[in-house]
Design a protein around this motif. Sequence first.
Motif, PDB file in Angstrom:
ATOM      1  N   ALA A 182       0.807  -1.223   0.000  1.00 36.33           N
ATOM      2  CA  ALA A 182       0.000   0.000   0.000  1.00 36.33           C
ATOM      3  C   ALA A 182       0.838   1.269   0.000  1.00 36.33           C
ATOM      4  O   ALA A 182       0.488   2.259  -0.650  1.00 36.33           O
ATOM      5  CB  ALA A 182      -0.937  -0.009   1.211  1.00 36.33           C
ATOM      6  N   ILE A 183       1.944   1.271   0.711  1.00 39.11           N
ATOM      7  CA  ILE A 183       2.747   2.487   0.834  1.00 39.11           C
ATOM      8  C   ILE A 183       3.305   2.937  -0.512  1.00 39.11           C
ATOM      9  O   ILE A 183       3.506   4.135  -0.754  1.00 39.11           O
ATOM     10  CB  ILE A 183       3.893   2.291   1.863  1.00 39.11           C
ATOM     11  CG1 ILE A 183       4.605   3.612   2.143  1.00 39.11           C
ATOM     12  CG2 ILE A 183       4.872   1.224   1.391  1.00 39.11           C
ATOM     13  CD1 ILE A 183       3.716   4.695   2.707  1.00 39.11           C
ATOM     14  N   PHE A 184       3.539   2.011  -1.429  1.00 37.49           N
ATOM     15  CA  PHE A 184       4.104   2.369  -2.728  1.00 37.49           C
ATOM     16  C   PHE A 184       3.068   3.031  -3.639  1.00 37.49           C
ATOM     17  O   PHE A 184       3.421   3.697  -4.604  1.00 37.49           O
ATOM     18  CB  PHE A 184       4.715   1.143  -3.401  1.00 37.49           C
ATOM     19  CG  PHE A 184       5.915   0.615  -2.680  1.00 37.49           C
ATOM     20  CD1 PHE A 184       7.143   1.253  -2.782  1.00 37.49           C
ATOM     21  CD2 PHE A 184       5.819  -0.503  -1.859  1.00 37.49           C
ATOM     22  CE1 PHE A 184       8.261   0.787  -2.102  1.00 37.49           C
ATOM     23  CE2 PHE A 184       6.927  -0.981  -1.170  1.00 37.49           C
ATOM     24  CZ  PHE A 184       8.149  -0.335  -1.288  1.00 37.49           C
ATOM     25  N   LYS A 185       1.779   2.838  -3.322  1.00 38.86           N
ATOM     26  CA  LYS A 185       0.731   3.563  -4.040  1.00 38.86           C
ATOM     27  C   LYS A 185       0.657   5.002  -3.541  1.00 38.86           C
ATOM     28  O   LYS A 185       0.444   5.935  -4.316  1.00 38.86           O
ATOM     29  CB  LYS A 185      -0.620   2.879  -3.841  1.00 38.86           C
ATOM     30  CG  LYS A 185      -0.715   1.484  -4.413  1.00 38.86           C
ATOM     31  CD  LYS A 185      -2.088   0.896  -4.155  1.00 38.86           C
ATOM     32  CE  LYS A 185      -2.190  -0.539  -4.641  1.00 38.86           C
ATOM     33  NZ  LYS A 185      -3.527  -1.129  -4.385  1.00 38.86           N
ATOM     34  N   ILE A 186       0.842   5.160  -2.237  1.00 35.22           N
ATOM     35  CA  ILE A 186       0.778   6.493  -1.640  1.00 35.22           C
ATOM     36  C   ILE A 186       2.027   7.297  -1.959  1.00 35.22           C
ATOM     37  O   ILE A 186       1.960   8.497  -2.241  1.00 35.22           O
ATOM     38  CB  ILE A 186       0.617   6.377  -0.104  1.00 35.22           C
ATOM     39  CG1 ILE A 186      -0.678   5.610   0.225  1.00 35.22           C
ATOM     40  CG2 ILE A 186       0.613   7.753   0.553  1.00 35.22           C
ATOM     41  CD1 ILE A 186      -0.786   5.216   1.678  1.00 35.22           C
ATOM     42  N   ARG A 187       3.179   6.626  -1.916  1.00 34.60           N
ATOM     43  CA  ARG A 187       4.463   7.295  -2.159  1.00 34.60           C
ATOM     44  C   ARG A 187       5.248   6.536  -3.219  1.00 34.60           C
ATOM     45  O   ARG A 187       6.166   5.772  -2.914  1.00 34.60           O
ATOM     46  CB  ARG A 187       5.259   7.376  -0.855  1.00 34.60           C
ATOM     47  CG  ARG A 187       4.594   8.243   0.219  1.00 34.60           C
ATOM     48  CD  ARG A 187       5.483   8.403   1.429  1.00 34.60           C
ATOM     49  NE  ARG A 187       6.797   8.936   1.083  1.00 34.60           N
ATOM     50  CZ  ARG A 187       7.785   9.129   1.954  1.00 34.60           C
ATOM     51  NH1 ARG A 187       7.586   8.840   3.233  1.00 34.60           N
ATOM     52  NH2 ARG A 187       8.950   9.613   1.575  1.00 34.60           N
ATOM     53  N   PRO A 188       4.892   6.706  -4.500  1.00 42.72           N
ATOM     54  CA  PRO A 188       5.558   5.954  -5.577  1.00 42.72           C
ATOM     55  C   PRO A 188       7.052   6.207  -5.676  1.00 42.72           C
ATOM     56  O   PRO A 188       7.790   5.375  -6.207  1.00 42.72           O
ATOM     57  CB  PRO A 188       4.819   6.425  -6.841  1.00 42.72           C
ATOM     58  CG  PRO A 188       4.123   7.686  -6.462  1.00 42.72           C
ATOM     59  CD  PRO A 188       3.812   7.564  -5.008  1.00 42.72           C
ATOM     60  N   GLU A 189       7.511   7.353  -5.145  1.00 46.69           N
ATOM     61  CA  GLU A 189       8.949   7.638  -5.189  1.00 46.69           C
ATOM     62  C   GLU A 189       9.746   6.667  -4.322  1.00 46.69           C
ATOM     63  O   GLU A 189      10.968   6.546  -4.469  1.00 46.69           O
ATOM     64  CB  GLU A 189       9.223   9.077  -4.745  1.00 46.69           C
ATOM     65  CG  GLU A 189       9.010   9.365  -3.265  1.00 46.69           C
ATOM     66  CD  GLU A 189       7.566   9.650  -2.885  1.00 46.69           C
ATOM     67  OE1 GLU A 189       7.319  10.024  -1.730  1.00 46.69           O
ATOM     68  OE2 GLU A 189       6.676   9.507  -3.764  1.00 46.69           O
ATOM     69  N   LEU A 190       9.061   5.948  -3.436  1.00 48.16           N
ATOM     70  CA  LEU A 190       9.739   4.982  -2.566  1.00 48.16           C
ATOM     71  C   LEU A 190      10.326   3.813  -3.354  1.00 48.16           C
ATOM     72  O   LEU A 190      11.266   3.167  -2.886  1.00 48.16           O
ATOM     73  CB  LEU A 190       8.770   4.447  -1.511  1.00 48.16           C
ATOM     74  CG  LEU A 190       8.679   5.191  -0.180  1.00 48.16           C
ATOM     75  CD1 LEU A 190       7.648   4.524   0.711  1.00 48.16           C
ATOM     76  CD2 LEU A 190      10.027   5.255   0.505  1.00 48.16           C
ATOM     77  N   VAL A 191       9.739   3.520  -4.506  1.00 49.38           N
ATOM     78  CA  VAL A 191      10.257   2.400  -5.312  1.00 49.38           C
ATOM     79  C   VAL A 191      11.734   2.606  -5.590  1.00 49.38           C
ATOM     80  O   VAL A 191      12.568   1.726  -5.354  1.00 49.38           O
ATOM     81  CB  VAL A 191       9.468   2.263  -6.630  1.00 49.38           C
ATOM     82  CG1 VAL A 191      10.076   1.143  -7.484  1.00 49.38           C
ATOM     83  CG2 VAL A 191       8.002   1.983  -6.356  1.00 49.38           C
ATOM     84  N   GLU A 192      12.081   3.794  -6.074  1.00 52.21           N
ATOM     85  CA  GLU A 192      13.479   4.099  -6.356  1.00 52.21           C
ATOM     86  C   GLU A 192      14.279   4.247  -5.069  1.00 52.21           C
ATOM     87  O   GLU A 192      15.434   3.815  -4.986  1.00 52.21           O
ATOM     88  CB  GLU A 192      13.574   5.382  -7.184  1.00 52.21           C
ATOM     89  CG  GLU A 192      15.003   5.750  -7.577  1.00 52.21           C
ATOM     90  CD  GLU A 192      15.060   6.968  -8.476  1.00 52.21           C
ATOM     91  OE1 GLU A 192      16.181   7.406  -8.808  1.00 52.21           O
ATOM     92  OE2 GLU A 192      13.994   7.500  -8.844  1.00 52.21           O
ATOM     93  N   GLU A 193      13.669   4.833  -4.057  1.00 48.00           N
ATOM     94  CA  GLU A 193      14.381   5.087  -2.801  1.00 48.00           C
ATOM     95  C   GLU A 193      14.861   3.799  -2.141  1.00 48.00           C
ATOM     96  O   GLU A 193      15.966   3.750  -1.595  1.00 48.00           O
ATOM     97  CB  GLU A 193      13.467   5.850  -1.838  1.00 48.00           C
ATOM     98  CG  GLU A 193      14.118   6.206  -0.512  1.00 48.00           C
ATOM     99  CD  GLU A 193      13.178   6.953   0.417  1.00 48.00           C
ATOM    100  OE1 GLU A 193      13.223   6.716   1.645  1.00 48.00           O
ATOM    101  OE2 GLU A 193      12.372   7.766  -0.079  1.00 48.00           O
ATOM    102  N   VAL A 194      14.039   2.745  -2.191  1.00 43.84           N
ATOM    103  CA  VAL A 194      14.431   1.490  -1.547  1.00 43.84           C
ATOM    104  C   VAL A 194      15.205   0.571  -2.484  1.00 43.84           C
ATOM    105  O   VAL A 194      15.658  -0.500  -2.086  1.00 43.84           O
ATOM    106  CB  VAL A 194      13.206   0.741  -0.969  1.00 43.84           C
ATOM    107  CG1 VAL A 194      12.474   1.613   0.026  1.00 43.84           C
ATOM    108  CG2 VAL A 194      12.275   0.258  -2.071  1.00 43.84           C
ATOM    109  N   GLY A 195      15.323   0.973  -3.761  1.00 44.09           N
ATOM    110  CA  GLY A 195      16.111   0.178  -4.698  1.00 44.09           C
ATOM    111  C   GLY A 195      15.332  -0.819  -5.512  1.00 44.09           C
ATOM    112  O   GLY A 195      15.910  -1.771  -6.056  1.00 44.09           O
ATOM    113  N   GLY A 196      14.010  -0.619  -5.626  1.00 45.67           N
ATOM    114  CA  GLY A 196      13.206  -1.534  -6.420  1.00 45.67           C
ATOM    115  C   GLY A 196      13.419  -1.346  -7.912  1.00 45.67           C
ATOM    116  O   GLY A 196      13.657  -0.240  -8.383  1.00 45.67           O
ATOM    117  N   ASP A 197      13.322  -2.450  -8.653  1.00 43.63           N
ATOM    118  CA  ASP A 197      13.420  -2.388 -10.109  1.00 43.63           C
ATOM    119  C   ASP A 197      12.064  -2.151 -10.763  1.00 43.63           C
ATOM    120  O   ASP A 197      11.994  -1.696 -11.905  1.00 43.63           O
ATOM    121  CB  ASP A 197      14.011  -3.692 -10.660  1.00 43.63           C
ATOM    122  CG  ASP A 197      15.473  -3.876 -10.252  1.00 43.63           C
ATOM    123  OD1 ASP A 197      16.265  -2.942 -10.469  1.00 43.63           O
ATOM    124  OD2 ASP A 197      15.806  -4.943  -9.706  1.00 43.63           O
ATOM    125  N   ALA A 198      10.984  -2.465 -10.047  1.00 41.19           N
ATOM    126  CA  ALA A 198       9.635  -2.282 -10.588  1.00 41.19           C
ATOM    127  C   ALA A 198       8.631  -2.465  -9.467  1.00 41.19           C
ATOM    128  O   ALA A 198       8.953  -2.989  -8.393  1.00 41.19           O
ATOM    129  CB  ALA A 198       9.360  -3.275 -11.711  1.00 41.19           C
TER     130      ALA A 198
END
Length: 223
Positions: A182-198
């Motif tokens: 859920a948090i990645f919907k609210i804060r999509p910038e977290l994907v890059e911040e935590v190192g996610g590829d997608a």
Amino acid sequence: MENHQDELLQFLLTADQNGAKNLLAGLARIHGYKKTMVSLLEPVLIMFGDRWVHDTDISIAHGYVAARIAEDIMIKVTAETPQNARQAVAKTPLVLGNIEDDYHALGRKLVGTFLRMAGWDVHDLGNDVVAGEFVDKALAVGAPIIGVSAMMHNTAVNIKKLRSEIDGRGLTDSIKLAVGGAIFKIRPELVEEVGGDATATNAIEAPEIMKSLLNDHPLRGAQ
């Protein structure tokens, strides 16, 4: 369908399986099962999962009812999925789990169910999984992708440890990291911040996102 979310949530909180199924079936006749799943059932299951963690009045029976309802509608969604889409990634191993200190399992289980229906060989490690355990399992089963879930910001930041573990072992090109919750919907910038590829915005999208990662994989995409 947002105006039906409270109604469906109450059915789950009272373990009213028939009420929930009748509501979902009625809406699915109008909108289709896929849209009903994405727009109504999935967000309500996330709310239910949060209540389950914090409300001691919610029993295992309530969780059983929620799981049966989700399973029933996902079977119907799968029937709408072309067979060739399920064969495209047949038996490719994938590791799934909730990151360290995260116990919100329903979202992860939904994703795992859709991935299995799409043909993936899912190795679900469960809740509160430390970084090293994810990577050890991926290496053991030959998984080119790790899918990690977190519901809240204070647990999502632990995914950075997993990114560091992958990179620190020299596996940056060998193992892709998909993140969700859920948090990645609210804060999509977290994907890059935590190192996610997608990331995927919902469980139904997860198989296509994983397939894209596999196709882009330098060691697997050409196979």
